[in-house]
Design a protein around this motif. Structure first.
Motif, PDB file in Angstrom:
ATOM      1  N   UNK A 496      -9.360  -2.181   6.023  1.00  0.00           N
ATOM      2  CA  UNK A 496      -9.722  -1.513   4.778  1.00  0.00           C
ATOM      3  C   UNK A 496      -9.442  -0.010   4.883  1.00  0.00           C
ATOM      4  N   UNK A 497      -9.822   0.577   6.014  1.00  0.00           N
ATOM      5  CA  UNK A 497      -9.554   1.999   6.216  1.00  0.00           C
ATOM      6  C   UNK A 497      -8.058   2.279   6.224  1.00  0.00           C
ATOM      7  N   UNK A 498      -7.306   1.370   6.834  1.00  0.00           N
ATOM      8  CA  UNK A 498      -5.858   1.554   6.873  1.00  0.00           C
ATOM      9  C   UNK A 498      -5.255   1.472   5.477  1.00  0.00           C
ATOM     10  N   UNK A 499      -5.771   0.516   4.691  1.00  0.00           N
ATOM     11  CA  UNK A 499      -5.264   0.383   3.316  1.00  0.00           C
ATOM     12  C   UNK A 499      -5.575   1.640   2.507  1.00  0.00           C
ATOM     13  N   UNK A 500      -6.795   2.147   2.645  1.00  0.00           N
ATOM     14  CA  UNK A 500      -7.160   3.353   1.902  1.00  0.00           C
ATOM     15  C   UNK A 500      -6.294   4.532   2.319  1.00  0.00           C
ATOM     16  N   UNK A 501      -6.033   4.639   3.625  1.00  0.00           N
ATOM     17  CA  UNK A 501      -5.162   5.722   4.088  1.00  0.00           C
ATOM     18  C   UNK A 501      -3.744   5.562   3.546  1.00  0.00           C
ATOM     19  N   UNK A 502      -3.251   4.309   3.579  1.00  0.00           N
ATOM     20  CA  UNK A 502      -1.908   4.064   3.060  1.00  0.00           C
ATOM     21  C   UNK A 502      -1.839   4.299   1.556  1.00  0.00           C
ATOM     22  N   UNK A 503      -2.951   4.027   0.851  1.00  0.00           N
ATOM     23  CA  UNK A 503      -2.961   4.246  -0.600  1.00  0.00           C
ATOM     24  C   UNK A 503      -2.767   5.726  -0.940  1.00  0.00           C
ATOM     25  N   UNK A 504      -3.445   6.586  -0.197  1.00  0.00           N
ATOM     26  CA  UNK A 504      -3.257   8.027  -0.422  1.00  0.00           C
ATOM     27  C   UNK A 504      -1.791   8.405  -0.231  1.00  0.00           C
ATOM     28  N   UNK A 505      -1.200   7.861   0.812  1.00  0.00           N
ATOM     29  CA  UNK A 505       0.207   8.154   1.064  1.00  0.00           C
ATOM     30  C   UNK A 505       1.086   7.571  -0.041  1.00  0.00           C
ATOM     31  N   UNK A 506       0.728   6.373  -0.508  1.00  0.00           N
ATOM     32  CA  UNK A 506       1.536   5.733  -1.559  1.00  0.00           C
ATOM     33  C   UNK A 506       1.495   6.518  -2.863  1.00  0.00           C
ATOM     34  N   UNK A 507       0.329   7.035  -3.204  1.00  0.00           N
ATOM     35  CA  UNK A 507       0.221   7.827  -4.434  1.00  0.00           C
ATOM     36  C   UNK A 507       1.062   9.085  -4.334  1.00  0.00           C
ATOM     37  N   UNK A 508       1.021   9.731  -3.177  1.00  0.00           N
ATOM     38  CA  UNK A 508       1.773  10.976  -3.014  1.00  0.00           C
ATOM     39  C   UNK A 508       3.278  10.740  -2.915  1.00  0.00           C
ATOM     40  N   UNK A 509       3.668   9.578  -2.351  1.00  0.00           N
ATOM     41  CA  UNK A 509       5.087   9.296  -2.145  1.00  0.00           C
ATOM     42  C   UNK A 509       5.679   8.399  -3.233  1.00  0.00           C
ATOM     43  N   UNK A 510       4.887   8.075  -4.262  1.00  0.00           N
ATOM     44  CA  UNK A 510       5.394   7.283  -5.403  1.00  0.00           C
ATOM     45  C   UNK A 510       5.953   5.934  -4.935  1.00  0.00           C
ATOM     46  N   UNK A 511       5.128   5.167  -4.212  1.00  0.00           N
ATOM     47  CA  UNK A 511       5.550   3.875  -3.681  1.00  0.00           C
ATOM     48  C   UNK A 511       5.211   2.721  -4.624  1.00  0.00           C
ATOM     49  N   UNK A 512       4.659   3.008  -5.787  1.00  0.00           N
ATOM     50  CA  UNK A 512       4.291   1.929  -6.713  1.00  0.00           C
ATOM     51  C   UNK A 512       5.451   1.617  -7.661  1.00  0.00           C
ATOM     52  N   UNK A 513       5.448   0.361  -8.113  1.00  0.00           N
ATOM     53  CA  UNK A 513       6.456  -0.097  -9.065  1.00  0.00           C
ATOM     54  C   UNK A 513       5.745  -0.889 -10.160  1.00  0.00           C
ATOM     55  N   UNK A 514       6.352  -0.897 -11.344  1.00  0.00           N
ATOM     56  CA  UNK A 514       5.789  -1.677 -12.444  1.00  0.00           C
ATOM     57  C   UNK A 514       6.643  -2.928 -12.656  1.00  0.00           C
ATOM     58  N   UNK A 515       5.940  -4.080 -12.759  1.00  0.00           N
ATOM     59  CA  UNK A 515       6.548  -5.361 -13.085  1.00  0.00           C
ATOM     60  C   UNK A 515       6.039  -5.759 -14.456  1.00  0.00           C
ATOM     61  N   UNK A 516       6.808  -6.623 -15.112  1.00  0.00           N
ATOM     62  CA  UNK A 516       6.438  -7.054 -16.462  1.00  0.00           C
ATOM     63  C   UNK A 516       6.485  -8.572 -16.537  1.00  0.00           C
ATOM     64  N   UNK A 517       5.406  -9.156 -17.122  1.00  0.00           N
ATOM     65  CA  UNK A 517       5.364 -10.596 -17.344  1.00  0.00           C
ATOM     66  C   UNK A 517       5.413 -10.843 -18.853  1.00  0.00           C
ATOM     67  N   UNK A 518       6.423 -11.572 -19.310  1.00  0.00           N
ATOM     68  CA  UNK A 518       6.594 -11.764 -20.768  1.00  0.00           C
ATOM     69  C   UNK A 518       5.448 -12.558 -21.383  1.00  0.00           C
ATOM     70  N   UNK A 519       5.150 -12.259 -22.625  1.00  0.00           N
ATOM     71  CA  UNK A 519       4.210 -13.012 -23.461  1.00  0.00           C
ATOM     72  C   UNK A 519       5.011 -13.510 -24.658  1.00  0.00           C
TER      73      UNK A 519
END
Length: 775
Positions: A496-519
């Motif tokens: 959990x601590x590792x995930x939280x640490x990685x999350x901070x890094x992900x926010x700063x390094x723009x590691x997120x992506x958006x996916x779309x599921x059709x309706x």
């Protein structure tokens, strides 16, 4: 010699006292010498003359004695008295100076020798006795010396003339001796006066010291026996019979570590300072602070001298402070500091075979409810009841402490045959029993985390962390329960601590992506919308789904930044979609309360030239359950902009119908847990049909999530469902991989905004900001 008037007056008084004491001696000496003269010259021709001279001497001595008694009884000034003694000395000198003229011309050489020796002795004795008053000594010596010298000169004998000169030299020597003796007398007097003044100053200082402080002095002999107590505190002798001369210093105090230090210091002849010791044989507890040092005179040890002080009040204050530092003022139990000390001791103590030693960490489950409903005084009383119950259920050797708030900790040791588990069951059951608080019944159970001691654990911080992890797990699996720490809990916490640490890094390094599921439309299967789903492109773990990090992001507060980024990214991608396709974005409970939510949405819509009606925000009932009034007000603000609002996971909460009545949602989404069991469970089909009927009667559209089979799609369509979403239609994909289903538009990097829409969005943003401030 120069001196003050005070010292001069004292000197004169001392002179007067001295000559008064010598008057009788001088009278007796004079009579004795008269007798000697009469005896030596009884057969001479001048005997009759000597008788007349004797009568004069007797009369003078009688006058001297009478005058002395008169001066003793009267209040004559010192100067007058001294002048009288000077005149008296002159009278005696003149009388004795006349003797040589009476006998020298008739006496033989032997008579001359006798008279010379006698007169020399009288001069020496008189000058010595009257040296304290130089004028009296001079008045006595001069007539006698001149009488001897004059009578010798008149004889015409050369030897007598030599004696005359010698008598004058003898006079000069006596004058110098009287002067020197008088100077020594004055110096002695001044030194004595200075010593007296210093003694008076010291006495005044000691008296002030006695009156202004509770300290007092003490002194012992070489055996440690009290010799004197110059400034004993008033009443001490009555309160403690041991404080008296003749008792040993050590016997005043009770035997403890400080008395041992005192005894050792006395034995080694070493100084000691601020020894705080308890006094013996006193009704109330009294404490003294003792300071002393050895006394040496000419290198010889004479004993000890020092200062004692009654520090009872300060000792009580120190004890109270120490108690407050180690015990909880409300429950009387040891506090966190004391618990930490006991934990360190327990970890250093070897483990006993066939025994289980454990740290038990517990937290009350409903304490906040008691405080909010019954008040903080009731909460304090509840904590006192809990402390009492813990002491009842524990053994005397167990450590019970209140850590903070509603947290308590125990250190227990039980046989390893299951008695520890039995104790934990009894503990949780006893704490779950109702409490009587001011006539009200309160139910406040406790969740318990347990960490067993082992020989490898040496860090108390780690064992505390493990107990807290076990407590967190006990609350997670259910209240009024206990949980034993396992290595799996620690591994999950580290992850959990590792995930939280990685999350901070992900926010700063723009590691997120958006996916779309059709309706899609349930009847035509045409795409009418896309739900935005976030994915984390981890540099080592690869693609991470929201279920693995959203909860962590909500706990550490990053969910707001992530949610804002998803909104901007989704609306940026929406430019590629046809105008009739809407974009759905999930909003978390934390994000709905963010002050940046509305400005972020408005700016993203304006920047991408998106019609507000194409954006649909999906909220769950968890969002509505937190500060309902504020949440509903925020949703109305969003709806006024033109944004659609959908109620996600409908049917999984507790107050869905109430929320549907209070807020006009645009869409209801049937949770996939009901859709998944449509083929196998009749109750799921009934819930789905009821939900569709409810949505239709309220004028709301309905979307079914998690559609995976054609049967599910056909059943929902036939029952009136408007839209379908799930793997049966498509998995969530990046927008570029959905081109086989959606015809994407080509967009320029720089978007030209429509002026009317930009003005509208700016005006709405300002209105929303003012409304936000007012609320």
């Amino acid at each position: 010699m120069k001196m003050s008037d005070k010292h001069a007056h004292e000197l004169k008084l001392k002179q007067l006292s001295f000559v008064r004491q010598l008057t009788t001696i001088m009278v007796l000496t004079s009579i004795l010498n008269v007798v000697v003269v009469l005896f030596c010259f009884r057969d001479t021709l001048v005997f009759n003359s000597l008788l007349i001279w004797t009568a004069a001497v007797v009369v003078l001595n009688i006058v001297s004695v009478a005058r002395k008694y008169h001066l003793d009884r009267s209040k004559v000034s010192v100067e007058r008295a001294l002048n009288f003694y000077v005149r008296l000395a002159l009278s005696h000198g003149l009388i004795w100076g006349a003797v040589p003229f009476l006998v020298m011309h008739t006496a033989d050489n032997q008579g001359h020798m006798i008279l010379g020796i006698q007169l020399a002795g009288i001069m020496f004795a008189g000058s010595f006795l009257q040296s304290r008053i130089p004028l009296a000594a001079y008045a006595f010596m001069f007539p006698i010396s001149l009488g001897v010298a004059g009578s010798m000169i008149f004889t015409g004998n050369p030897q007598d003339q030599f004696v005359a000169v010698l008598s004058l030299v003898y006079l000069a020597v006596l004058l110098l001796a009287v002067r020197w003796s008088h100077e020594q007398f004055i110096e002695q007097h001044l030194n004595a006066a200075a010593v007296k003044e210093q003694s008076q100053v010291i006495s005044l200082l000691l008296r002030d010291f006695e009156e202004s402080t509770s300290d007092w002095l003490w002194q012992t002999d070489t055996d440690g026996v009290l010799m004197e107590i110059p400034l004993a505190v008033e009443g001490v002798e009555h309160e403690n019979d041991n404080v008296m001369i003749g008792n040993t210093l050590v016997s005043l105090f009770q035997r403890d570590e400080s008395s041992w230090v005192l005894e050792t210091s006395l034995m080694r002849k070493e100084s000691f300072r601020d020894l705080v010791m308890k006094v013996q044989n006193v009704g109330d507890d009294r404490w003294w602070s003792l300071t002393g040092k050895p006394i040496y005179e000419d290198g010889v040890f004479k004993g000890f001298r020092g200062v004692a002080k009654d520090v009872t009040q300060s000792k009580e204050i120190e004890d109270r402070i120490a108690y407050m530092a180690h015990y909880d003022g409300l429950t009387g139990l040891p506090n966190r500091v004391s618990m930490q000390e006991q934990l360190e001791k327990a970890m250093r103590k070897p483990l006993i075979p066939q025994m289980s030693r454990a740290l038990v960490w517990l937290d009350l489950d409903n304490f906040k409810w008691v405080n909010d409903t019954l008040g903080h005084p009731a909460g304090d009383e509840l904590l006192q009841h809990v402390g009492a119950r813990l002491q009842e259920v524990c053994d005397e050797r167990d450590v019970v402490a209140r850590i903070s708030g509603d947290e308590f900790a125990l250190i227990v040791e039980r046989p390893s045959d299951g008695q520890l588990e039995t104790f934990l069951d009894r503990l949780t059951d006893y704490l779950s029993e109702p409490y009587d608080l001011w006539g009200s019944t309160a139910n406040c159970s406790a969740s318990v985390g347990v960490r067993l001691f082992d020989s490898e654990m040496t860090d108390s911080r780690v064992i505390l962390k493990h107990a807290d992890l076990a407590l967190y797990q006990a609350k997670k699996v259910g209240k009024a329960n206990w949980c034993m720490f396992t290595q799996e809990l620690d591994d999950r916490a580290r992850a959990r601590l590792q995930v939280e640490s990685d999350l901070h890094h992900a926010v700063n390094e723009n590691e997120f992506k958006v996916y779309f599921q059709p309706q899609v439309n349930a009847h035509t299967h045409q795409i009418v919308g896309c739900e935005t789903l976030v994915r984390w492109q981890h540099p080592t773990r690869g693609l991470v789904y929201p279920g693995e990090f959203i909860e962590h992001a909500e706990d550490n507060g990053l969910i707001t930044r992530i949610g804002d980024w998803v909104l901007r990214a989704a609306l940026s991608e929406a430019r590629k979609l046809p105008e009739h396709i809407r974009i759905s974005v999930n909003i978390s409970p934390v994000q709905i309360h963010s002050a940046n939510l509305i400005p972020t949405i408005v700016h993203a819509i304006a920047a991408n030239n998106i019609d507000p009606s194409r954006l649909e925000l999906e909220v769950t009932e968890n969002v509505l359950m937190s500060d309902t009034e504020f949440t509903l007000q925020r949703l109305h603000q969003l709806k006024e902009i033109g944004i659609r609002i959908a109620l996600d996971d409908f049917g999984t909460g507790y107050s869905s119908l109430s929320y549907l009545r209070r807020f006009p949602f645009d869409r209801i989404k049937i949770d996939k847990s009901f859709v998944r069991d449509i083929e196998t469970r009749s109750d799921s089909r009934s819930i789905a049909v009821a939900t569709l009927s409810l949505a239709k009667s309220l004028g709301m559209r309905c979307t079914a999530e998690g559609v995976e089979t054609r049967y599910q799609a056909d059943f929902l369509r036939d029952c009136g469902c408007d839209e379908l979403q799930g793997f049966f239609i498509s998995r969530a994909q990046p927008l570029e991989k959905l081109q086989h289903m959606i015809e994407l538009k080509k967009v320029q990097e720089k978007v030209t905004l429509i002026q009317d829409q930009r003005d509208f969005m700016s005006r709405r943003a300002s209105e929303m900001h003012r409304t936000e401030k007012a609320s």
